[in-house]
Design an enzyme around this catalytic site. Structure first.
Site, PDB file in Angstrom:
ATOM      1  N   SER A   1       3.378  -4.150  -5.192  1.00 49.12           N
ATOM      2  CA  SER A   1       2.435  -4.631  -6.203  1.00 49.12           C
ATOM      3  C   SER A   1       2.082  -3.509  -7.161  1.00 49.12           C
ATOM      4  O   SER A   1       1.713  -2.414  -6.732  1.00 49.12           O
ATOM      5  CB  SER A   1       1.175  -5.140  -5.494  1.00 49.12           C
ATOM      6  OG  SER A   1       0.204  -5.514  -6.436  1.00 49.12           O
ATOM      7  N   GLY A   2       2.176  -3.791  -8.465  1.00 45.09           N
ATOM      8  CA  GLY A   2       1.960  -2.755  -9.464  1.00 45.09           C
ATOM      9  C   GLY A   2       0.561  -2.166  -9.496  1.00 45.09           C
ATOM     10  O   GLY A   2       0.391  -0.961  -9.650  1.00 45.09           O
ATOM     11  N   HIS A   3      -0.467  -3.035  -9.313  1.00 43.77           N
ATOM     12  CA  HIS A   3      -1.824  -2.514  -9.543  1.00 43.77           C
ATOM     13  C   HIS A   3      -2.286  -1.550  -8.458  1.00 43.77           C
ATOM     14  O   HIS A   3      -3.350  -0.944  -8.578  1.00 43.77           O
ATOM     15  CB  HIS A   3      -2.826  -3.665  -9.766  1.00 43.77           C
ATOM     16  CG  HIS A   3      -3.255  -4.398  -8.523  1.00 43.77           C
ATOM     17  ND1 HIS A   3      -4.430  -4.121  -7.876  1.00 43.77           N
ATOM     18  CD2 HIS A   3      -2.667  -5.384  -7.814  1.00 43.77           C
ATOM     19  CE1 HIS A   3      -4.560  -4.926  -6.824  1.00 43.77           C
ATOM     20  NE2 HIS A   3      -3.501  -5.705  -6.766  1.00 43.77           N
TER      21      HIS A   3
ATOM     22  N   GLN B   1       0.824  -1.225   0.000  1.00 44.69           N
ATOM     23  CA  GLN B   1       0.000   0.000   0.000  1.00 44.69           C
ATOM     24  C   GLN B   1       0.849   1.262   0.000  1.00 44.69           C
ATOM     25  O   GLN B   1       0.337   2.364  -0.227  1.00 44.69           O
ATOM     26  CB  GLN B   1      -0.921   0.013   1.236  1.00 44.69           C
ATOM     27  CG  GLN B   1      -2.046  -0.990   1.178  1.00 44.69           C
ATOM     28  CD  GLN B   1      -3.138  -0.614   0.169  1.00 44.69           C
ATOM     29  OE1 GLN B   1      -3.322   0.545  -0.184  1.00 44.69           O
ATOM     30  NE2 GLN B   1      -3.868  -1.605  -0.287  1.00 44.69           N
TER      31      GLN B   1
ATOM     32  N   CYS C   1     -15.374  -9.309   5.461  1.00 45.34           N
ATOM     33  CA  CYS C   1     -14.116  -9.280   4.736  1.00 45.34           C
ATOM     34  C   CYS C   1     -14.172 -10.180   3.514  1.00 45.34           C
ATOM     35  O   CYS C   1     -15.196 -10.737   3.165  1.00 45.34           O
ATOM     36  CB  CYS C   1     -12.945  -9.610   5.643  1.00 45.34           C
ATOM     37  SG  CYS C   1     -13.177 -11.136   6.482  1.00 45.34           S
TER      38      CYS C   1
HETATM   39  N1  PLP Z   1      -0.544  -6.557   1.044  1.00 45.22           N
HETATM   40  C1  PLP Z   1      -1.325  -5.476   1.196  1.00 45.22           C
HETATM   41  C2  PLP Z   1      -1.061  -4.529   2.310  1.00 45.22           C
HETATM   42  C3  PLP Z   1      -2.381  -5.241   0.315  1.00 45.22           C
HETATM   43  O1  PLP Z   1      -3.161  -4.182   0.474  1.00 45.22           O
HETATM   44  C4  PLP Z   1      -2.616  -6.174  -0.734  1.00 45.22           C
HETATM   45  C5  PLP Z   1      -3.753  -6.001  -1.655  1.00 45.22           C
HETATM   46  O2  PLP Z   1      -4.782  -5.474  -1.282  1.00 45.22           O
HETATM   47  C6  PLP Z   1      -1.750  -7.268  -0.870  1.00 45.22           C
HETATM   48  C7  PLP Z   1      -0.738  -7.429   0.039  1.00 45.22           C
HETATM   49  C8  PLP Z   1      -1.911  -8.258  -1.985  1.00 45.22           C
HETATM   50  O3  PLP Z   1      -1.468  -7.701  -3.193  1.00 45.22           O
HETATM   51  P1  PLP Z   1      -1.947  -8.269  -4.634  1.00 45.22           P
HETATM   52  O4  PLP Z   1      -3.362  -7.784  -4.818  1.00 45.22           O
HETATM   53  O5  PLP Z   1      -1.015  -7.625  -5.603  1.00 45.22           O
HETATM   54  O6  PLP Z   1      -1.829  -9.728  -4.601  1.00 45.22           O
END
Ligand code: PLP
Length: 388
Positions: free
Chosen positions: A202-204, A182, A328
């Site tokens: 994470s790219g997205h 994040q 969740c």
């Molecule tokens: N860690 C955190 C703090 C996240 O917010 C997220 C996704 O919401 C992830 C890990 C997982 O990332 P990804 O969606 O790229 O698998």
């Protein structure tokens, strides 16, 4: 006239930036060679693009290119870092983490606990959602294999004192993993200065398509592999390289961590403050998480006498995409472990609302959101059996 719809769930995912898509497209349509097909020029050009992308990402993150390994995203990077670091330290069966980690970290730790006999110490985050350095000091043991604390929380946006926590862990020679999914692109991060041994991104969450991420592995830090196969990524992470994704990630990082991105952060933070002020004017609304030490775009409030899912559905009808911590991702009706960890009672945690702003949001959006939330709360409270 088209109805206005405000996307305020950027912590879930972000829109791909046009300039990111533009640099990626040729790697799908023209230069689509396999970066590991090194005997002909078509493959060599793909390799060159991949390595150029790695160097540019590393520059933005303050690390060396050899320390950055491309993955499919945050979840994979988190799993790899934790399982890889734990299994590389045979005999050490204790891990310290925080009580508000993302499921990609939390469930991986629970797996180690259940299937491989690890003991996990979950650090308290108190009412403000922040870990205390002295608690980590007390939790470390002779057999501690790893510390994992996230940089910024995905629900309440709180930012942890990572540099101080790393110092404490390193004083006891314990490696440190930080989930920065994040945070990267949204706050300043210089990896060598931060001192962590492993860090996931994470790219997205920073305007690339889904399916590209990275794990930073500090020089000298050894972890076991998660994925076996053809030996790509210096035999550490097998699987045909996502050249287009890596190229896109470099451009996204350059934008988000560069001058323009930094100006955007300041603008988004001002929008956040305006949104929080406006929400706190509504009766029975409270802010979750520290007001200052939080991500520029994160707002998380609890609305009493309201049930979160109803709120989100009504907001959607009103033209706002938001999220709740009440039910969740597992579709269980349990409130989020994050909101419980900051001491919210179940009934208040159930009425939580997360709004996450980013580069596309405007002042007009904030006014639109405030109006939509006010009207929705009035409507729902008028119908609620829990009501005031
Ligand atoms: N860690 C955190 C703090 C996240 O917010 C997220 C996704 O919401 C992830 C890990 C997982 O990332 P990804 O969606 O790229 O698998």
């Amino acid at each position: 006239m088209e109805r206005k719809y405000v996307y305020a769930d950027n912590a879930a995912t972000t829109r791909v930036l046009p300039q990111v898509l533009e640099v990626m497209t040729p790697y799908y349509l023209e230069e689509y060679g396999n970066a590991s097909s090194g005997f002909y020029s078509f493959g060599q050009r793909a390799r060159a693009a991949l390595e150029d992308a790695r160097a540019r990402c590393a520059k933005m993150l303050g690390c060396d290119a050899e320390e950055l390994f491309f993955t499919s995203g945050g979840t994979e990077s988190d799993n790899w870092a934790i399982l890889g670091a734990a299994r590389a330290r045979k005999g050490k069966k204790h891990i310290v983490s925080s009580s508000i980690e993302h499921p990609a970290v939390r469930n991986t730790l629970l797996k180690l606990q259940k299937e491989e006999g690890y003991e996990i110490t979950w650090l308290d985050v108190y009412e403000n959602g922040i870990v205390r350095v002295e608690d980590l000091e007390k939790a470390l043991r002779e057999d501690t294999a790893l510390v994992c604390v996230m940089f910024a929380n995905n629900e309440i946006g709180t930012i942890q004192p990572i540099r101080e926590l790393v110092e404490v862990a390193h004083a006891k020679k314990v490696p440190f993993f930080c989930d920065a999914v994040q945070a990267v692109g949204h706050v300043d991060i210089d990896l060598h200065e931060l001192g962590v041994d492993l860090l996931s991104l994470s790219g997205h969450k920073l305007h690339t398509p889904k399916g590209i991420g990275a794990l930073y592995i500090k020089k000298g830090m050894w972890i076991t592999n998660l994925i076996e196969g053809g030996g790509q990524e210096k035999r550490k992470r097998s699987g045909t390289e996502n050249v287009a994704g890596a190229v896109g990630l470099a451009v996204a990082l350059e934008f988000m961590c560069g001058e323009e991105g930094k100006r955007e952060r300041a603008r988004i933070l001002a929008l956040r403050e305006k949104l929080i002020d406006g929400l706190l004017e509504i009766d029975h609304v409270r802010l979750n998480g520290d007001r200052e030490r939080r991500l520029p775009g994160n707002v998380n409030v609890s609305c009493r006498f309201i049930e979160g899912e109803g709120l989100i559905m009504w907001l959607d009808i009103m033209g706002v995409a938001a999220s709740t911590g009440s039910a969740c991702s597992t579709a269980s009706l349990d409130p989020s472990h994050v909101l419980l960890a900051i001491g919210l009672p179940h009934e208040i945690a159930h009425g939580s609302l997360r709004l996450s702003l980013d580069v596309d949001n405007t002042e007009e959006d904030v006014e639109f959101i405030l109006d939509a939330v006010k009207k929705t709360l009035e409507k729902l409270r008028a119908m609620s059996p829990l009501s005031i």
